[in-house]
Design a protein around this motif. Structure first.
Motif, PDB file in Angstrom:
ATOM      1  N   VAL A 114       3.457  58.894  12.827  1.00  0.00           N
ATOM      2  CA  VAL A 114       2.333  57.989  13.066  1.00  0.00           C
ATOM      3  C   VAL A 114       2.668  56.602  12.540  1.00  0.00           C
ATOM      4  O   VAL A 114       2.362  55.586  13.151  1.00  0.00           O
ATOM      5  CB  VAL A 114       1.052  58.521  12.385  1.00  0.00           C
ATOM      6  N   LEU A 115       3.350  56.604  11.389  1.00  0.00           N
ATOM      7  CA  LEU A 115       3.696  55.324  10.782  1.00  0.00           C
ATOM      8  C   LEU A 115       4.881  54.669  11.457  1.00  0.00           C
ATOM      9  O   LEU A 115       5.349  53.635  11.013  1.00  0.00           O
ATOM     10  CB  LEU A 115       3.994  55.512   9.294  1.00  0.00           C
ATOM     11  N   GLY A 116       5.391  55.283  12.513  1.00  0.00           N
ATOM     12  CA  GLY A 116       6.414  54.638  13.312  1.00  0.00           C
ATOM     13  C   GLY A 116       7.836  55.065  13.037  1.00  0.00           C
ATOM     14  O   GLY A 116       8.790  54.445  13.497  1.00  0.00           O
ATOM     15  N   ALA A 117       8.024  56.172  12.293  1.00  0.00           N
ATOM     16  CA  ALA A 117       9.376  56.637  12.021  1.00  0.00           C
ATOM     17  C   ALA A 117       9.964  57.273  13.266  1.00  0.00           C
ATOM     18  O   ALA A 117       9.266  57.939  14.023  1.00  0.00           O
ATOM     19  CB  ALA A 117       9.355  57.649  10.882  1.00  0.00           C
ATOM     20  N   LYS A 118      11.270  57.057  13.459  1.00  0.00           N
ATOM     21  CA  LYS A 118      11.931  57.686  14.597  1.00  0.00           C
ATOM     22  C   LYS A 118      12.281  59.116  14.222  1.00  0.00           C
ATOM     23  O   LYS A 118      12.429  59.460  13.059  1.00  0.00           O
ATOM     24  CB  LYS A 118      13.211  56.922  14.947  1.00  0.00           C
ATOM     25  N   LYS A 119      12.463  59.901  15.251  1.00  0.00           N
ATOM     26  CA  LYS A 119      12.837  61.295  15.059  1.00  0.00           C
ATOM     27  C   LYS A 119      14.124  61.382  14.240  1.00  0.00           C
ATOM     28  O   LYS A 119      14.277  62.242  13.367  1.00  0.00           O
ATOM     29  CB  LYS A 119      13.044  61.931  16.433  1.00  0.00           C
ATOM     30  N   ALA A 120      15.049  60.464  14.530  1.00  0.00           N
ATOM     31  CA  ALA A 120      16.345  60.482  13.842  1.00  0.00           C
ATOM     32  C   ALA A 120      16.178  60.339  12.338  1.00  0.00           C
ATOM     33  O   ALA A 120      16.920  60.941  11.560  1.00  0.00           O
ATOM     34  CB  ALA A 120      17.239  59.370  14.382  1.00  0.00           C
ATOM     35  N   LEU A 121      15.176  59.563  11.915  1.00  0.00           N
ATOM     36  CA  LEU A 121      14.975  59.345  10.489  1.00  0.00           C
ATOM     37  C   LEU A 121      14.550  60.651   9.808  1.00  0.00           C
ATOM     38  O   LEU A 121      15.049  61.005   8.743  1.00  0.00           O
ATOM     39  CB  LEU A 121      13.913  58.263  10.277  1.00  0.00           C
ATOM     40  N   ILE A 122      13.629  61.322  10.481  1.00  0.00           N
ATOM     41  CA  ILE A 122      13.158  62.586   9.907  1.00  0.00           C
ATOM     42  C   ILE A 122      14.306  63.586   9.844  1.00  0.00           C
ATOM     43  O   ILE A 122      14.504  64.284   8.853  1.00  0.00           O
ATOM     44  CB  ILE A 122      11.990  63.131  10.746  1.00  0.00           C
ATOM     45  N   GLN A 123      15.080  63.608  10.931  1.00  0.00           N
ATOM     46  CA  GLN A 123      16.226  64.508  10.976  1.00  0.00           C
ATOM     47  C   GLN A 123      17.193  64.197   9.830  1.00  0.00           C
ATOM     48  O   GLN A 123      17.647  65.082   9.120  1.00  0.00           O
ATOM     49  CB  GLN A 123      16.945  64.343  12.315  1.00  0.00           C
ATOM     50  N   GLN A 124      17.454  62.908   9.658  1.00  0.00           N
ATOM     51  CA  GLN A 124      18.374  62.487   8.614  1.00  0.00           C
ATOM     52  C   GLN A 124      17.863  62.924   7.240  1.00  0.00           C
ATOM     53  O   GLN A 124      18.627  63.407   6.406  1.00  0.00           O
ATOM     54  CB  GLN A 124      18.522  60.967   8.666  1.00  0.00           C
ATOM     55  N   SER A 125      16.568  62.788   7.037  1.00  0.00           N
ATOM     56  CA  SER A 125      16.028  63.145   5.733  1.00  0.00           C
ATOM     57  C   SER A 125      16.170  64.643   5.479  1.00  0.00           C
ATOM     58  O   SER A 125      16.456  65.074   4.363  1.00  0.00           O
ATOM     59  CB  SER A 125      14.561  62.720   5.625  1.00  0.00           C
ATOM     60  N   LEU A 126      16.002  65.436   6.553  1.00  0.00           N
ATOM     61  CA  LEU A 126      16.156  66.884   6.391  1.00  0.00           C
ATOM     62  C   LEU A 126      17.612  67.225   6.071  1.00  0.00           C
ATOM     63  O   LEU A 126      17.900  68.062   5.219  1.00  0.00           O
ATOM     64  CB  LEU A 126      15.720  67.619   7.658  1.00  0.00           C
ATOM     65  N   VAL A 127      18.546  66.564   6.778  1.00  0.00           N
ATOM     66  CA  VAL A 127      19.967  66.813   6.534  1.00  0.00           C
ATOM     67  C   VAL A 127      20.315  66.467   5.096  1.00  0.00           C
ATOM     68  O   VAL A 127      21.015  67.212   4.406  1.00  0.00           O
ATOM     69  CB  VAL A 127      20.847  66.005   7.517  1.00  0.00           C
ATOM     70  N   VAL A 128      19.787  65.333   4.616  1.00  0.00           N
ATOM     71  CA  VAL A 128      20.057  64.941   3.234  1.00  0.00           C
ATOM     72  C   VAL A 128      19.505  65.986   2.280  1.00  0.00           C
ATOM     73  O   VAL A 128      20.187  66.433   1.349  1.00  0.00           O
ATOM     74  CB  VAL A 128      19.442  63.559   2.924  1.00  0.00           C
ATOM     75  N   GLU A 129      18.274  66.422   2.543  1.00  0.00           N
ATOM     76  CA  GLU A 129      17.629  67.359   1.632  1.00  0.00           C
ATOM     77  C   GLU A 129      18.423  68.667   1.534  1.00  0.00           C
ATOM     78  O   GLU A 129      18.801  69.100   0.450  1.00  0.00           O
ATOM     79  CB  GLU A 129      16.197  67.631   2.115  1.00  0.00           C
ATOM     80  N   PHE A 130      18.697  69.273   2.721  1.00  0.00           N
ATOM     81  CA  PHE A 130      19.381  70.564   2.694  1.00  0.00           C
ATOM     82  C   PHE A 130      20.857  70.412   2.334  1.00  0.00           C
ATOM     83  O   PHE A 130      21.442  71.265   1.672  1.00  0.00           O
ATOM     84  CB  PHE A 130      19.228  71.281   4.032  1.00  0.00           C
ATOM     85  N   GLY A 131      21.447  69.309   2.787  1.00  0.00           N
ATOM     86  CA  GLY A 131      22.850  69.073   2.467  1.00  0.00           C
ATOM     87  C   GLY A 131      23.057  68.960   0.962  1.00  0.00           C
ATOM     88  O   GLY A 131      23.981  69.548   0.400  1.00  0.00           O
ATOM     89  N   ALA A 132      22.163  68.213   0.302  1.00  0.00           N
ATOM     90  CA  ALA A 132      22.278  68.059  -1.140  1.00  0.00           C
ATOM     91  C   ALA A 132      22.093  69.407  -1.827  1.00  0.00           C
ATOM     92  O   ALA A 132      22.846  69.774  -2.734  1.00  0.00           O
ATOM     93  CB  ALA A 132      21.228  67.072  -1.641  1.00  0.00           C
TER      94      ALA A 132
END
Ligand SMILES: Nc1ncnc2c1ncn2[C@@H]1O[C@H](COP(=O)(O)OP(=O)(O)OP(=O)(O)O)[C@@H](O)[C@H]1O
Ligand SMILES: [Mg+2]
Lengths: 225, 820
Positions: free
Chosen positions: B732-750
């Protein structure tokens, strides 16, 4: 024939223990409601309306005083017995509908009858959903229905167990004016046809006006208007 | 009510946590079932083979008839008995004749174990507890082929005619006489007098077999042993057998303890799934209560669901477990010359108990909290039930501890393991907390996937620390296995390679070699080189005859005891190592163990009788021999010139597995003159299989990994509502799908990276400890672990994490407006 007393409350107080210390929410409430009456309770937010409603319906046990529902006092009953009484006498409608999300509309309405082991649960539920104008949405899940439609399912569910007393906590609080009106209309129609006692908390003046009696809750005390 | 509960559950299936619960249950039940059933088969096979070893509990072997009063005494002591008389004799059929090893037995033979017989030649055989009837004889398939007779035909034994009734596959109680090369036959002892084959002076072995209560056997032993003369021996089952029995029990405890990790993981997945189940149902149950559902009804509804789930899960788990042990057995079947006995259904209880305890320990406490919810919470949603997950998980751990005690039948090991897990848990929590906090403060803000990812790790600190712990444990176990695999395997296999020969081919003529080679190649039978072989006997040492050195054979070393297989060779064979002397010198080369036993050294002279010729030779070299290698080994190797004049037979050793035994025997029936010697000691094969259990551990590891994946999925799911909301909000706040994906990758990757690193450190420590204290080998550094740990951690955890939270990527911003 004398009209029966549906519910009688004397010297009801309710105190809860919060982390800041004891908090008295209800301070000595006395009411008597006859069978078939409709009662509106209004009052500002946090004044204790929902708490009172819950206690009247036996959802919780009050601290002191007495509540007698159709001749039975709640205060010394355990949850098991209170639940049985609820199943027999009480219906509920909530501000946020509270339909079971994993069940279809029809299944939600069937629930009370199914809990009692009623074989005709489905037929009754179909009839009720027809009365609230939802016969075409029987198999829809709650998240496929609008707010107004969900509340109509909730009304159908409340009447499914043929309750003697119906409690409603801001039934139109989450709805727009038009939907609110539809709900009120259907609620009162069903109420009339089944002779149910109706106790309702509302901020909606229009709705309050339709009731036989008006009460105002203010800082834990109830005044009849 | 059952109907209603079942319906509610079915309608709830869509939510996924019931499926997670079911999967977790299936994994724990099937892991434990696989292990216990497979071990059971080894155990059964071990018991059967031990029984077949002597065909009795105790045995007296004698060169002359067993005194009658011994039998009376044994009867008096209420021991069961049987008799066996074995001798070499000619069996005739028409023109054909063949020297064979014949045993005549009483109707009570065997007291333990069973014959294996069949109606078709070279078949695998069916067990038979009864010996041949009077007038009948059983012939081994090879003997029947040599005599060219079939079932129903008559053969002549001495002056009697006997009817061939079965083909003999295995003769219980004969496995120790491995050097009887002649083909075997069995007949009933009642026919023995009329054959008149036993005449004074013939070499006959008489055995009295006994079975009964241990105390009776001991009494008889103390009575009879003083009575034994020179040619009589009292025999008990070999001690080696008992040791193998011990090993099997140990292997079971070990595997079950590895399996417990899968059970723990599944338990955690179950607890997480039921937590989410409870969370989702809190308001629902409160609503049901306002509709008049009493606690009793609710308990009934949920117990029924619980029971249904348990039944489905346990049943499927047992089913998968049954299949699992079948897979392991068939993977290992190449190592056995017979198939393992079927597992006993009675052993299924362990899997069932595991499932039940897991369900009760991990789901029940949650369910009870659900039932206790106050109906008032529908009016005041803020009213939640009090959180006491610590209590819930302690119940779970008590359950697991109980299970561990059941598996190991003791308290010590489970206590150590629990404490170790607790210590690792505390360590991981501290390290994880520091790392997540650091990561969060280094990446404050919410504009990149890095920032959102680390924020997420820190915000859901507890569940994430938990996942960190779970994955650290799994990866660590895997790495430890990788690190110690070689030490472990050599320790367990007890120097027994998989394909130690279990058959020898003797009496092979030069012109037969080519054809036999062709068929072994065809059947993929492992075969050694061919060795020329001449038989001979040592008659004197340094000029002193054996008779004068060892009067009456007392203390006679094996080297002098019997006829030896002699060979010649220009070079040291495979597996031979020169210890002293010169192999190419014109003298004897002797194997070191027999040399030591006979007290011989370089320079001693042995005199041999080879086919009537007497040869004296000095010992010029001492060799060590790898007895477990595929080669036939020889105590003595002679110079070529000495043996040149004799017509040599050739010998080779083979490993024939269960699968190619039958076709191989069949192909060898074309060479009836070739002797096949089966030295395949099945007990040895069982030991080999235990050595191979490291393979089974890998399977257990796979189960643990699946369970671990379930834990991750379940714990991602338990935060799914929250994640969905965040995802929708970000959109809603305008984030792209890629950003959310990236954040998930960072979270699980870490998460993966840190569990991999901590696991590598832990594994290095464990391997070090194992190397130093258990295997007593040189401790070494394992760079492989440090590379493998983080790599596995990142790839697997990211993949599973993204999979479990994939709907977060797809969530439309509309989600915020609709109630799911
Ligand atoms: N279990 C409890 N613990 C602590 N405080 C409570 C508890 N139950 C009710 N309260 C407090 O009692 C007061 C009355 O609550 P209640 O829900 O009855 O108000 P209400 O009149 O229904 O308000 P609204 O119109 O906003 O729904 C509130 O201030 C609430 O925070
Ligand atoms: Mg309220």
């Amino acid at each position: 024939m004398a009209i029966r007393t549906a519910i009688k409350v004397s010297n009801l107080t309710h105190t809860v223990t919060a982390n800041t210390g004891d908090l008295t929410i209800l301070k000595g409430i006395n009411i008597e409601i006859k069978e078939g009456e409709s009662v509106a309770i209004v009052g500002s937010s946090g004044s204790g309306k929902s708490t009172l409603l819950g206690l009247l319906a036996g959802l919780d046990v009050n601290t002191s005083g007495e509540i007698v529902l159709y001749g039975q006092a709640f205060s010394n009953l355990d949850e098991e017995k209170r639940a049985i009484i609820r199943g027999e006498y009480v219906g509920f409608i909530f501000q946020s509908f509270h339909l079971l999300p994993s069940l279809q509309a029809i299944e939600n309405v069937m629930l009370p009858a199914e809990l009692k082991g009623d074989k005709d649960a489905r037929k009754k539920a179909e009839l009720l959903l027809d009365k609230v104008g939802l016969s075409h949405r029987l198999t829809h899940y709650p998240n496929q229905l609008s707010g107004g439609e969900q509340q109509r399912v909730a009304i159908a569910r409340a009447f499914a167990s043929s309750p003697k007393i119906l409690f409603a906590d801001e039934p139109t609080g989450n709805l727009d004016e038009l939907n609110g009106k539809i709900i009120i209309k259907q609620l009162f129609e069903l109420n009339k046809s089944q002779g149910t006692t109706l106790i309702m908390v509302t901020h909606d003046n229009e709705l309050a006006k339709k009731c036989d009696r008006h009460m105002v809750m203010s800082e834990g005390s109830l005044v009849e208007k | 009510m059952v109907n209603f509960a079942f319906k509610l559950m079915l309608r709830d299936l869509r939510s996924g946590d019931i499926l997670t619960l079911l999967m977790a249950l299936i994994i724990s039940v099937s892991t434990v079932t696989t292990i216990s059933l497979f071990i059971d088969r080894l155990q059964l096979s071990f018991e059967q083979e031990s029984a077949n070893l002597l065909a009795a509990d105790r045995l007296i072997r004698s060169d002359e008839e067993i005194p009658k009063n011994w039998q009376f005494k044994a009867k008096e002591m209420s021991l069961k008995q049987a008799k066996r008389t074995s001798f070499g004799t000619m069996i005739f059929s028409g023109d054909a004749l063949q020297l064979s090893q014949l045993s005549a037995v009483t109707d009570t033979y065997p007291l333990k174990g069973a014959y294996l017989v069949d109606d078709t030649l070279f078949a695998r055989g069916q067990p038979s507890k009864q010996p041949p009837k009077k007038g009948e004889v059983w012939l081994s398939s090879r003997l029947a082929s040599l005599l060219n007779v079939r079932i129903g035909d008559q053969v002549e034994v001495g002056e009697s005619q006997l009817t061939v009734a079965k083909y003999l596959v295995r003769d219980p109680g004969s496995s120790s006489s491995a050097f009887a090369i002649s083909p075997r036959a069995v007949m009933n002892i009642k026919d023995l007098p009329s054959t008149k084959v036993i005449i004074p002076g013939s070499r006959v072995r008489y055995s009295l077999l006994l079975a009964g209560e241990p105390s009776d056997l001991e009494n008889f032993e103390s009575w009879v042993v003083p009575e034994l003369n020179e040619g009589q021996r009292w025999r008990t089952p070999v001690e080696k057998g008992e040791r193998i029995g011990d090993t099997i029990v140990k292997a079971e405890s070990f595997l079950l303890l590895a399996g417990i990790l899968a059970v723990v993981m599944s338990g955690i997945a179950m607890a997480l799934a039921s937590t989410r189940f409870v969370k989702r149902h809190l308001v629902q149950v409160a609503v049901l209560k306002t509709l008049g559902a009493t606690p009793k009804v609710l308990i009934k509804v949920f117990s029924i669901q619980f029971v249904i789930l348990f039944f489905i899960g346990a049943l499927l788990g047992l089913f998968v477990g049954w299949g699992g042990q079948g897979v392991i057995s068939s993977l290992l079947s190449g190592l056995m010359s017979t198939s393992l006995p079927e597992p006993s259904v009675g052993r299924l209880w362990l899997g069932i108990v595991t499932g039940l305890i897991s369900m009760v320990a991990f789901c029940m406490p949650m369910m009870l909290r659900l039932i206790k919810i106050s109906p008032m919470s529908v009016l005041q949603p803020s009213r939640k039930i009090e959180k006491n997950s610590l209590a819930v998980y302690s119940i779970g751990f008590i359950g697991i501890y109980g299970l561990m005690c059941i598996y190991t039948k003791g308290f010590l090991l489970p206590s150590i393991m629990t404490l170790a897990m607790l210590a690792i848990g505390i360590l991981v929590s501290i390290v994880g907390w520091l790392v997540f906090k650091l990561g969060r403060s280094l990446t404050s803000g919410a504009t990149s996937g890095w920032q959102i990812g680390f924020a997420s790790l820190y915000r859901r600190l507890l569940p994430n620390l938990f996942q960190l712990l779970v994955f650290t444990l799994i990866i660590m176990l895997g790495l430890v296995l990788v690190g110690v695999k070689s030490s472990l395997v050599s320790e367990w296999q007890d120097q027994l390679p998989v394909d130690a020969p279990n058959h020898y081919l003797f009496n092979v003529q030069k012109d037969q070699i080519e054809q036999i080679n062709a068929s072994t190649e065809n059947l993929r039978v492992l075969r050694s080189d061919w060795y020329p072989m001449v038989r001979g006997r040592v008659i004197s040492v340094n000029g002193k005859s054996i008779q004068t050195l060892y009067p009456e054979g007392k203390g006679e070393p094996e080297l002098y005891e019997r006829e030896l297989n002699l060979t010649w060779s220009h070079s040291l064979g495979k597996g031979n190592k020169l210890l002293s002397g010169d192999f190419s010198a014109d003298g004897l080369s002797i194997e070191q163990r027999v040399a030591k036993a006979a007290n011989l050294s370089l320079g001693d002279t042995l005199t041999l009788n080879i086919g009537g010729n007497i040869v004296s030779l000095p010992i010029t070299s001492v060799r060590s021999v790898d007895w477990s290698s595929m080669q036939p080994n020889f105590y003595l190797i002679l110079p070529k010139r000495v043996l040149d004049g004799y017509s040599a037979n050739f010998v080779s050793s083979l490993f024939i597995s269960n699968t190619n035994a039958q076709p191989f025997y069949k192909s060898m029936s074309q060479h009836p003159t070739v002797s096949i010697l089966n030295v395949g000691d099945i007990l040895k094969q069982i030991q080999t299989i235990i050595g191979q259990l490291s393979e089974a551990i890998q399977l257990v590891l796979l189960c643990i990994l699946i369970a671990g994946a379930l834990v991750l999925i379940a714990s991602v799911r338990s935060t799914l509502e929250e994640r969905l909301e965040e995802g929708a909000l970000l959109r809603v706040l305008g984030a792209k799908k890629a950003l959310i994906q990236q954040s998930l990758v960072v979270e699980f990757g870490a998460l993966g990276l840190f569990s991999g690193l901590i696991a590598a450190a832990g594994a290095e420590a464990c391997v070090y400890a194992l190397q130093v204290f258990i295997f007593k080998s040189q401790a070494s550094w394992h760079p492989l672990l440090w590379a493998l740990g983080p790599l596995i951690g990142i790839s697997i955890i990211t993949a599973i994490g993204l999979f479990a939270s994939r709907i977060v990527l797809k969530v439309p911003p509309m989600h915020l407006l609709r109630d799911f």
